[in-house]
Design a protein around this motif. Structure first.
Motif, PDB file in Angstrom:
ATOM      1  N   LYS A  54       0.662  -0.870  -0.019  1.00 53.21           N
ATOM      2  CA  LYS A  54      -0.277  -0.092  -0.322  1.00 53.21           C
ATOM      3  C   LYS A  54       1.217   1.471   0.281  1.00 53.21           C
ATOM      4  N   LYS A  55       2.127   0.856   0.555  1.00 58.44           N
ATOM      5  CA  LYS A  55       3.193   2.028   1.371  1.00 58.44           C
ATOM      6  C   LYS A  55       3.665   2.534  -0.613  1.00 58.44           C
ATOM      7  N   VAL A  56       3.870   1.632  -0.494  1.00 61.96           N
ATOM      8  CA  VAL A  56       5.394   2.158  -2.037  1.00 61.96           C
ATOM      9  C   VAL A  56       4.971   1.597  -3.384  1.00 61.96           C
ATOM     10  N   VAL A  57       3.663   1.167  -3.329  1.00 66.15           N
ATOM     11  CA  VAL A  57       3.320   0.754  -4.629  1.00 66.15           C
ATOM     12  C   VAL A  57       1.946   2.659  -4.972  1.00 66.15           C
ATOM     13  N   ILE A  58       1.200   2.224  -4.225  1.00 68.09           N
ATOM     14  CA  ILE A  58       0.007   2.748  -4.347  1.00 68.09           C
ATOM     15  C   ILE A  58       0.017   4.380  -3.927  1.00 68.09           C
ATOM     16  N   ALA A  59       0.594   4.470  -2.787  1.00 68.12           N
ATOM     17  CA  ALA A  59       1.209   6.390  -1.646  1.00 68.12           C
ATOM     18  C   ALA A  59       1.629   6.471  -2.883  1.00 68.12           C
ATOM     19  N   GLY A  91       3.487   5.875  -5.510  1.00 71.72           N
ATOM     20  CA  GLY A  91       3.359   5.899  -6.826  1.00 71.72           C
ATOM     21  C   GLY A  91       1.846   6.919  -7.287  1.00 71.72           C
ATOM     22  N   LEU A  92       1.121   6.905  -6.805  1.00 72.64           N
ATOM     23  CA  LEU A  92       0.106   8.514  -6.973  1.00 72.64           C
ATOM     24  C   LEU A  92       1.300  10.033  -6.503  1.00 72.64           C
ATOM     25  N   ALA A  93       1.761   9.647  -5.416  1.00 66.18           N
ATOM     26  CA  ALA A  93       2.385  11.149  -5.162  1.00 66.18           C
ATOM     27  C   ALA A  93       2.575  12.061  -5.964  1.00 66.18           C
ATOM     28  N   PRO A  94       3.611  11.317  -6.558  1.00 62.50           N
ATOM     29  CA  PRO A  94       3.766  12.511  -8.009  1.00 62.50           C
ATOM     30  C   PRO A  94       2.658  13.681  -8.696  1.00 62.50           C
ATOM     31  N   PRO A 115      -0.603   3.648 -17.079  1.00 63.68           N
ATOM     32  CA  PRO A 115      -1.605   2.223 -16.929  1.00 63.68           C
ATOM     33  C   PRO A 115      -1.749   1.178 -16.338  1.00 63.68           C
ATOM     34  N   TYR A 116      -0.920   1.059 -14.565  1.00 62.80           N
ATOM     35  CA  TYR A 116      -0.929   0.199 -13.274  1.00 62.80           C
ATOM     36  C   TYR A 116      -1.412   0.882 -12.344  1.00 62.80           C
ATOM     37  N   VAL A 117      -2.195   2.523 -12.745  1.00 62.57           N
ATOM     38  CA  VAL A 117      -2.426   2.128 -11.136  1.00 62.57           C
ATOM     39  C   VAL A 117      -4.320   2.955 -10.582  1.00 62.57           C
ATOM     40  N   PHE A 118      -4.933   1.774 -11.709  1.00 63.36           N
ATOM     41  CA  PHE A 118      -6.895   1.881 -11.541  1.00 63.36           C
ATOM     42  C   PHE A 118      -6.259   0.072 -10.908  1.00 63.36           C
ATOM     43  N   PRO A 119      -5.609  -0.598 -11.913  1.00 60.55           N
ATOM     44  CA  PRO A 119      -4.788  -2.018 -11.670  1.00 60.55           C
ATOM     45  C   PRO A 119      -4.420  -2.560 -10.562  1.00 60.55           C
ATOM     46  N   MET A 143       7.606  -4.182  -8.977  1.00 58.64           N
ATOM     47  CA  MET A 143       7.199  -4.353 -10.308  1.00 58.64           C
ATOM     48  C   MET A 143       7.191  -2.683 -10.450  1.00 58.64           C
ATOM     49  N   PHE A 144       6.310  -2.067  -9.902  1.00 57.31           N
ATOM     50  CA  PHE A 144       5.660  -0.493  -9.790  1.00 57.31           C
ATOM     51  C   PHE A 144       5.524   0.335  -8.526  1.00 57.31           C
ATOM     52  N   GLY A 145       6.676  -1.135  -7.740  1.00 60.74           N
ATOM     53  CA  GLY A 145       7.057   0.288  -6.919  1.00 60.74           C
ATOM     54  C   GLY A 145       7.674   1.275  -6.501  1.00 60.74           C
ATOM     55  N   SER A 146       7.865   2.571  -5.645  1.00 59.90           N
ATOM     56  CA  SER A 146       8.788   3.372  -5.293  1.00 59.90           C
ATOM     57  C   SER A 146       9.378   3.667  -4.505  1.00 59.90           C
TER      58      SER A 146
END
Length: 478
Positions: A202-207, A209-212, A417-421, A464-467
């Motif tokens: 939840k932290k590194v992929v979603i939070a 990832g959405l921050a920028p 592309p990965y945000v909503f999935p 793959m998608f984490g920041s």
């Protein structure tokens, strides 16, 4: 030291190994060791603030003992409250009041130059201060007795998983675990690791990832289209939820590794069917703290409707102010009080306390509409929470309706592309867990291969998608 950093990973492995292999047979050494590493963990940001943490701990430890003597009990209670609020006032709120006073007198034609403090807000000060205050309050109410062992009490306040962003623990829940012998439990460690995995997702992929995108939209909101601003509001709602609940999951998981069970701080609040239910599911430890130590002492809902309304506005506004020294947080709290008011007046604030869509995979039309409406109201309030000031929040909201859509490219740049999935994946797992807990949900996957495949999928998505920029958690600023 951030949970999402290599330093924390190394720190955790070393502490875990020493804790169980060197001190597993001696509770006193276990607690002393955990207290020392908790101070190291906290001092990683700024070692000077360790002394403030120690001072706060000593104050409440001392007043707890004095209050228990029952001699001048109320005097000691108020001295304890004054000391705790004074610490918060100096470090967190002094400059806010000074600025507000300066602006107020300027509006009536006078000019003053108040003295401003050049200090940094200590990380986690609101959390550990509330830990100590709840301890003192419970002793005053004779719901608990003071802990005479200073190391054990200090560990209750300073235990590193919860030190900087909660949950806000109660002495009645955590102290008995501190003073009780803890034995290694393989299953508890497994549960802890998977909670940490879920929280890290939840932290590194979603939070993160959405921050920028959120930062870009809010930084240039006056030039964004209304659709982009809606996306920004939607993104921030998930950013702050994934960031804070992700922290709480990691904190709970880390505590499990050492034999502790922390309070659940979130129960899937975006599935709430009204605002009252939202606040029973969001930041539960803070909501219950204000209920037990402010709302009920003020009279709660037992002294007529007018006082119930007054008390409701007080706890929501104070809750907003707890989050930060800015009028936007106060307005955010007041807005939630307004949301809550129709439920209170209609005596419907306890309407949605049961399970969500029990026995069904999908909610009914009524439940679905209620959840969407509640989520929309929460998203609107989050704009005030995220905005730098009141003017910016109002301009942001008005721009949603007045700024025209100009180019599909503008919106496209904010939709990876990965945000909503991945948001959908999070919502799916949490929807399946909605009436229990994510940790309990994993236990329901009886097929071992499927369960471990789920773990691997989450780990793969993180890689793959984490920041991995070591972004700080949002609630560290509170």
């Amino acid at each position: 030291m951030l949970f999402n950093s290599i330093e924390f990973f190394i720190f955790l492995v070393l502490v875990y190994a020493i804790y169980w292999f060197a001190f597993s047979k001696n509770l006193k050494l276990q607690n002393t060791f955990l207290l020392v590493v908790s101070y190291i963990f906290y001092g990683w940001w700024d070692w000077r603030f360790v002394f403030l943490l120690m001072l706060s701990t000593i104050i409440d430890y001392t007043f707890g003992i004095l209050i228990h003597t029952k001699k001048n009990k109320k005097l000691y209670l108020w001295l304890s409250i004054f000391n705790n609020l004074a610490v918060l006032g100096v470090f967190k709120y002094y400059n806010f009041f000074a600025h507000s006073f300066q602006d107020m007198v300027a509006n009536i034609g006078f000019h003053v130059d108040p003295y401003f403090l050049a200090i940094v807000l200590p990380v986690g000060i609101s959390f550990y201060t509330f830990h100590g205050m709840s301890y003192v309050f419970d002793i005053c109410r004779e719901r608990s007795v003071p802990e005479r062992n200073f190391v054990d009490y200090s560990l209750f306040v300073c235990f590193f998983p919860l030190l900087v962003a909660g949950p806000i623990e109660r002495a009645s829940h955590l102290l008995p675990q501190v003073v009780k012998k803890r034995n290694f439990d393989y299953k508890q460690s497994v549960h802890g690791l998977r909670l940490m995995l879920w929280g890290m997702f939840k932290k590194v992929v979603i939070a993160d990832g959405l921050a920028p995108s959120v930062n870009s939209i809010y930084a240039d909101y006056s030039h964004m289209s209304g659709l982009s601003l809606l996306i920004g509001a939607f993104y921030f709602a998930f950013q702050i939820y994934a960031d804070f609940s992700g922290y709480s999951d990691i904190a709970r998981g880390t505590a499990k590794l050492f034999g502790f069970e922390l309070l659940i701080n979130f129960r899937f609040p975006y599935f709430s069917r009204d605002i009252a239910e939202f606040w029973r599911r969001w930041h539960i430890s803070l909501s219950s703290w204000f209920r037990d130590y402010l709302y009920i002492p003020l009279g709660g809902s037992k002294n007529g409707l007018a006082k119930s309304v007054r008390n409701t506005f007080i706890i929501f506004i104070v809750s907003g102010f707890w989050h930060g020294a800015n009028w936007t947080f106060i307005i955010w709290g007041a807005l939630h009080a307004l949301y809550f008011l129709p439920l209170l007046l209609g005596n419907k604030n306890r309407r949605n306390t049961g399970e969500i869509a029990p026995g069904r995979f999908l909610p009914g039309i009524r439940e679905g509409f209620q959840m969407l409406l509640t989520f929309g109201m929460v998203c609107l309030a989050w704009i005030f929470f995220r905005a730098a000031n009141f003017s910016e929040a109002i301009h942001y909201i008005s721009s949603i309706f007045t700024n025209k859509f100009r180019s599909g490219m503008e919106v496209k740049q904010f939709i990876a592309p990965y945000v909503f999935p991945v948001i959908g994946f999070m919502l799916l797992i949490e929807w399946l867990s909605r009436n229990s807990d994510v940790d309990a949900f994993f236990d329901t996957i009886s097929n071992k291969t499927l369960r471990y495949s789920t773990y691997f999928l989450i780990f793969f998505i993180i890689l793959m998608f984490g920041s991995f920029q070591k972004a700080s958690f949002i609630y560290f600023q509170f």
